[in-house]
Design a protein around this motif. Structure first.
Motif, mmCIF file in Angstrom:
data_model
loop_
_atom_site.group_PDB
_atom_site.id
_atom_site.type_symbol
_atom_site.label_atom_id
_atom_site.label_comp_id
_atom_site.label_asym_id
_atom_site.label_seq_id
_atom_site.Cartn_x
_atom_site.Cartn_y
_atom_site.Cartn_z
ATOM 1 N N PRO A 1 -10.705 73.315 70.527
ATOM 2 C CA PRO A 1 -10.523 72.622 69.250
ATOM 3 C C PRO A 1 -9.083 72.172 69.049
ATOM 4 O O PRO A 1 -8.136 72.845 69.477
ATOM 5 N N ASN A 2 -8.941 71.050 68.369
ATOM 6 C CA ASN A 2 -7.626 70.439 68.157
ATOM 7 C C ASN A 2 -7.076 70.910 66.813
ATOM 8 O O ASN A 2 -7.226 70.237 65.790
ATOM 9 N N GLY A 3 -6.445 72.071 66.838
ATOM 10 C CA GLY A 3 -5.926 72.653 65.604
ATOM 11 C C GLY A 3 -4.462 73.007 65.719
ATOM 12 O O GLY A 3 -3.699 72.386 66.460
ATOM 13 N N ALA A 4 -4.040 74.025 64.974
ATOM 14 C CA ALA A 4 -2.633 74.414 64.924
ATOM 15 C C ALA A 4 -2.124 74.949 66.257
ATOM 16 O O ALA A 4 -0.951 74.810 66.591
ATOM 17 N N LEU A 5 -3.011 75.545 67.039
ATOM 18 C CA LEU A 5 -2.649 76.098 68.342
ATOM 19 C C LEU A 5 -3.664 75.588 69.358
ATOM 20 O O LEU A 5 -4.866 75.716 69.150
ATOM 21 N N PHE B 1 1.210 69.854 66.351
ATOM 22 C CA PHE B 1 1.420 69.121 65.105
ATOM 23 C C PHE B 1 0.902 67.689 65.222
ATOM 24 O O PHE B 1 1.330 66.812 64.467
ATOM 25 N N SER B 2 0.003 67.450 66.141
ATOM 26 C CA SER B 2 -0.532 66.111 66.340
ATOM 27 C C SER B 2 -2.019 66.026 66.027
ATOM 28 O O SER B 2 -2.714 65.160 66.535
ATOM 29 N N SER B 3 -2.494 66.906 65.185
ATOM 30 C CA SER B 3 -3.888 66.902 64.775
ATOM 31 C C SER B 3 -3.955 66.755 63.260
ATOM 32 O O SER B 3 -3.288 67.496 62.533
ATOM 33 N N TYR B 4 -4.763 65.812 62.788
ATOM 34 C CA TYR B 4 -4.938 65.696 61.331
ATOM 35 C C TYR B 4 -6.179 66.455 60.868
ATOM 36 O O TYR B 4 -6.836 66.089 59.904
ATOM 37 N N ASN B 5 -6.438 67.552 61.534
ATOM 38 C CA ASN B 5 -7.495 68.505 61.178
ATOM 39 C C ASN B 5 -6.915 69.471 60.145
ATOM 40 O O ASN B 5 -6.811 70.678 60.361
ATOM 41 N N TYR B 6 -6.513 68.906 58.989
ATOM 42 C CA TYR B 6 -5.660 69.596 58.023
ATOM 43 C C TYR B 6 -6.163 70.983 57.623
ATOM 44 O O TYR B 6 -5.371 71.921 57.477
ATOM 45 N N LEU B 7 -7.450 71.114 57.418
ATOM 46 C CA LEU B 7 -8.026 72.385 56.966
ATOM 47 C C LEU B 7 -8.755 73.103 58.092
ATOM 48 O O LEU B 7 -9.398 74.133 57.861
ATOM 49 N N GLU B 8 -8.666 72.556 59.278
ATOM 50 C CA GLU B 8 -9.335 73.078 60.466
ATOM 51 C C GLU B 8 -10.836 73.271 60.228
ATOM 52 O O GLU B 8 -11.452 74.241 60.709
ATOM 53 N N LEU B 9 -11.419 72.316 59.510
ATOM 54 C CA LEU B 9 -12.860 72.341 59.289
ATOM 55 C C LEU B 9 -13.622 71.967 60.553
ATOM 56 O O LEU B 9 -14.791 72.342 60.708
ATOM 57 N N ALA B 10 -12.972 71.224 61.458
ATOM 58 C CA ALA B 10 -13.670 70.760 62.657
ATOM 59 C C ALA B 10 -14.174 71.904 63.519
ATOM 60 O O ALA B 10 -15.117 71.718 64.296
ATOM 61 N N GLN B 11 -13.554 73.082 63.406
ATOM 62 C CA GLN B 11 -14.017 74.223 64.194
ATOM 63 C C GLN B 11 -14.536 75.362 63.311
ATOM 64 O O GLN B 11 -14.716 76.474 63.779
ATOM 65 N N HIS B 12 -14.787 75.062 62.030
ATOM 66 C CA HIS B 12 -15.301 76.099 61.131
ATOM 67 C C HIS B 12 -16.749 76.421 61.500
ATOM 68 O O HIS B 12 -17.565 75.510 61.710
ATOM 69 N N MET C 1 -11.874 66.078 56.758
ATOM 70 C CA MET C 1 -13.297 66.396 56.715
ATOM 71 C C MET C 1 -13.846 66.886 58.056
ATOM 72 O O MET C 1 -14.999 67.287 58.150
ATOM 73 N N GLY C 2 -13.059 66.839 59.108
ATOM 74 C CA GLY C 2 -13.435 67.460 60.379
ATOM 75 C C GLY C 2 -14.590 66.796 61.092
ATOM 76 O O GLY C 2 -15.306 67.443 61.859
ATOM 77 N N ALA D 1 -23.747 65.654 58.621
ATOM 78 C CA ALA D 1 -23.979 67.046 58.229
ATOM 79 C C ALA D 1 -22.679 67.846 58.242
ATOM 80 O O ALA D 1 -22.470 68.732 57.400
ATOM 81 N N ALA D 2 -21.794 67.539 59.183
ATOM 82 C CA ALA D 2 -20.506 68.230 59.246
ATOM 83 C C ALA D 2 -19.687 67.978 57.988
ATOM 84 O O ALA D 2 -19.045 68.891 57.457
ATOM 85 N N VAL D 3 -19.694 66.742 57.493
ATOM 86 C CA VAL D 3 -18.939 66.434 56.279
ATOM 87 C C VAL D 3 -19.527 67.163 55.077
ATOM 88 O O VAL D 3 -18.793 67.723 54.246
ATOM 89 N N LEU D 4 -20.846 67.154 54.961
ATOM 90 C CA LEU D 4 -21.487 67.874 53.853
ATOM 91 C C LEU D 4 -21.120 69.355 53.869
ATOM 92 O O LEU D 4 -20.776 69.941 52.831
ATOM 93 N N ALA D 5 -21.154 69.966 55.047
ATOM 94 C CA ALA D 5 -20.772 71.373 55.158
ATOM 95 C C ALA D 5 -19.285 71.559 54.873
ATOM 96 O O ALA D 5 -18.881 72.551 54.247
ATOM 97 N N GLY D 6 -18.469 70.612 55.327
ATOM 98 C CA GLY D 6 -17.036 70.688 55.070
ATOM 99 C C GLY D 6 -16.707 70.652 53.590
ATOM 100 O O GLY D 6 -15.817 71.375 53.116
ATOM 101 N N LEU D 7 -17.413 69.821 52.831
ATOM 102 C CA LEU D 7 -17.213 69.781 51.381
ATOM 103 C C LEU D 7 -17.588 71.119 50.751
ATOM 104 O O LEU D 7 -16.929 71.575 49.802
ATOM 105 N N ASP D 8 -18.627 71.757 51.277
ATOM 106 C CA ASP D 8 -19.009 73.078 50.772
ATOM 107 C C ASP D 8 -17.923 74.110 51.062
ATOM 108 O O ASP D 8 -17.580 74.934 50.200
#
Length: 459
Positions: free
Chosen positions: A74-78, A89-100, A288-289, A325-332
């Motif tokens: 996953p493209n996150g903080a580490l 610092f090159s990922s705009y996965n701000y809340l790291e929802l992409a790997q939640h 939104m991941g 579906a990922a966005v809907l879950a991310g909003l939750d």
């Protein structure tokens, strides 16, 4: 500055005859021949020349290549890339929802139920129920009559502007508007003019002088600017636009999931009425991941765009079921785990403050999760990015023409999962790198000038 880095920099300053030399001139033959029709295309020639110059810089210095890094997870903080662990610092996965886990589970469940693709344009048989569910939520977020989700954030901006404006109209763009917004104006055939970034007085002066020359006018701004990390002055700019009978489009790509007490974007952040803006547009690939885009606005307008605008829901497949579906879950998750947003903004404040305390130039940054550090000069910025990468910190160098020459920078996207130690270590290492970078002569990859010889200690 380490001994190795000093040696690398000396080799960089010594240069080679090819580095920065004149670009090869391609003289077309009478017939270009099969496979050679675009070999002398200016865009192709320029792109290949710049790639060659960057590769030569890497070969000359021995620094790692800073472009097209490939994370092994996953493209996150580490991240891990090339067998190394990097603070990223090159990922705009701000809340790291992409790997939640909840987001991944929702994406997997949607693929199981609907398949991996809508497999049709929406107007035919591609209108899966998940679209309407997400569109209702987005319309609610922006207090709009309706919303429309699409398969591409870039294409959303370009296609909606390309559909709504035509010859005789004008797109009035903030000077730092994203390339997708500029592309839309180009596609439409309308006139495009720019006003000074985030300046209501400049917008008013421009409209006073030129609004009468055009039929429709669309003022195009952003909620959260991706290069300087500052916020759009939406209310003031929209008020000026209304005085001159202009519509307003706000790009929310880096605002949704980041701005506002609940992460619901610029409208929430500034407490704006939804109808102050005609079109709220955005990307689903940032906080939104997921991937894709959206617009929200007047119900009749959105309905017309859905039925008739090429590239929105017409002539293109809808976003994949998993992405929606990922966005809907991310909003939750955003609603259920507000501490993610709190950590994100705490990190932004800590990092920006520490950089400023070390005397670094953050341009117009407002201590948001997008933090630019100005490193003027293409070679200086490129060297700084590569040197930081060698030290285990990945931050992209942003060069002209993406931003004005002389404002080259390292751009840091922060996430909620960066630790305090990672952020402070980054600041310490960047300070050491920039101490030396300041002594590298100002030189551009595009200048055609060789690197000047001499002892870097005397510069």
């Amino acid at each position: 500055m380490t001994t190795d880095e000093r040696d690398i920099a000396r080799r960089l300053l010594a240069g080679t005859p090819a580095l920065g030399g004149p670009r090869p001139q391609v003289i077309p033959a009478a017939r270009r021949g099969p496979g050679k029709q675009f070999a002398d295309h200016p865009g192709v020639v320029d792109a290949l020349a710049k790639q060659a110059a960057i590769q030569e810089l890497v070969d000359l210095t021995g620094l790692p290549h800073p472009l097209f890094l490939s994370p092994e997870g996953p493209n996150g903080a580490l991240i891990r890339s090339g067998g190394r662990e990097l603070v990223n610092f090159s990922s705009y996965n701000y809340l790291e929802l992409a790997q939640h886990p909840r987001v991944i589970a929702a994406a997997n469940a949607a693929a199981e139920r609907y398949g991996t693709s809508a497999s049709a344009t929406r107007i035919v048989t591609g209108e899966i129920p998940l679209y309407a569910e997400l569109e209702q939520r987005l319309a609610g977020i922006y207090q709009a009559g309706a919303a429309l989700v699409t398969s591409s954030g870039f294409l959303t901006n370009a296609a909606v502007i390309g559909f709504l404006l035509t010859e005789g109209d004008v797109a009035v763009c903030d000077s730092l508007a994203h390339a997708s917004l500029v592309a839309g104006a180009q596609w439409s055939g309308c006139r495009r003019v720019a006003f000074r970034h985030n300046d209501p007085a400049a917008l008013q002066a421009l409209l006073r002088a030129s609004r009468h020359q055009f039929d429709r006018a669309l003022v195009i701004i952003e909620g959260h600017y991706s290069m300087d990390g500052d916020l759009g002055r939406i209310a003031e700019l929209a008020t000026v636009a209304r005085q001159y009978d202009c519509a307003v489009l706000v790009d929310e790509a880096h605002a949704l999931g980041v701005l506002g007490p609940n992460g619901l974007g610029s409208r929430e952040h500034f407490g704006l009425p939804g109808d102050l803006v005609d079109i709220w547009a955005g990307s689903l690939s940032k906080a939104m991941g997921s991937t894709g885009g959206f617009i929200a606005g007047d119900a009749d307008l959105v309905r017309a765009i859905k039925y008739a605008a090429p590239g929105m829901a017409l002539y293109t497949a809808g976003p994949s079921p998993s992405n929606v579906a990922a966005v809907l879950a991310g909003l939750d998750v955003l609603a259920d785990e507000p501490e993610r947003l709190t950590r994100l903004w705490s990190n932004a404040e800590l990092f920006s403050t520490a950089l400023r305390e070390r005397g670094m130039n953050l341009a117009d940054s407002q201590s948001t999760p997008i933090v630019p550090v100005i490193v003027p000069g293409e070679v200086r910025a490129g060297y700084a990015a590569a040197a930081m990468l060698q030290r285990g910190f990945n931050a992209g160098a942003i060069l002209a023409p993406v931003i004005p020459a002389g404002t080259e920078r390292l751009r840091f996207f922060l996430t909620s999962e960066h630790t305090e130690r990672q952020l402070l270590d980054t600041v310490d290492n960047l300070a050491e790198v920039l101490e030396f970078v300041d002594r590298i002569p100002d030189w551009s990859i595009d200048s055609g000038l060789p690197l000047p010889p001499g002892d870097p200690d005397r510069r």
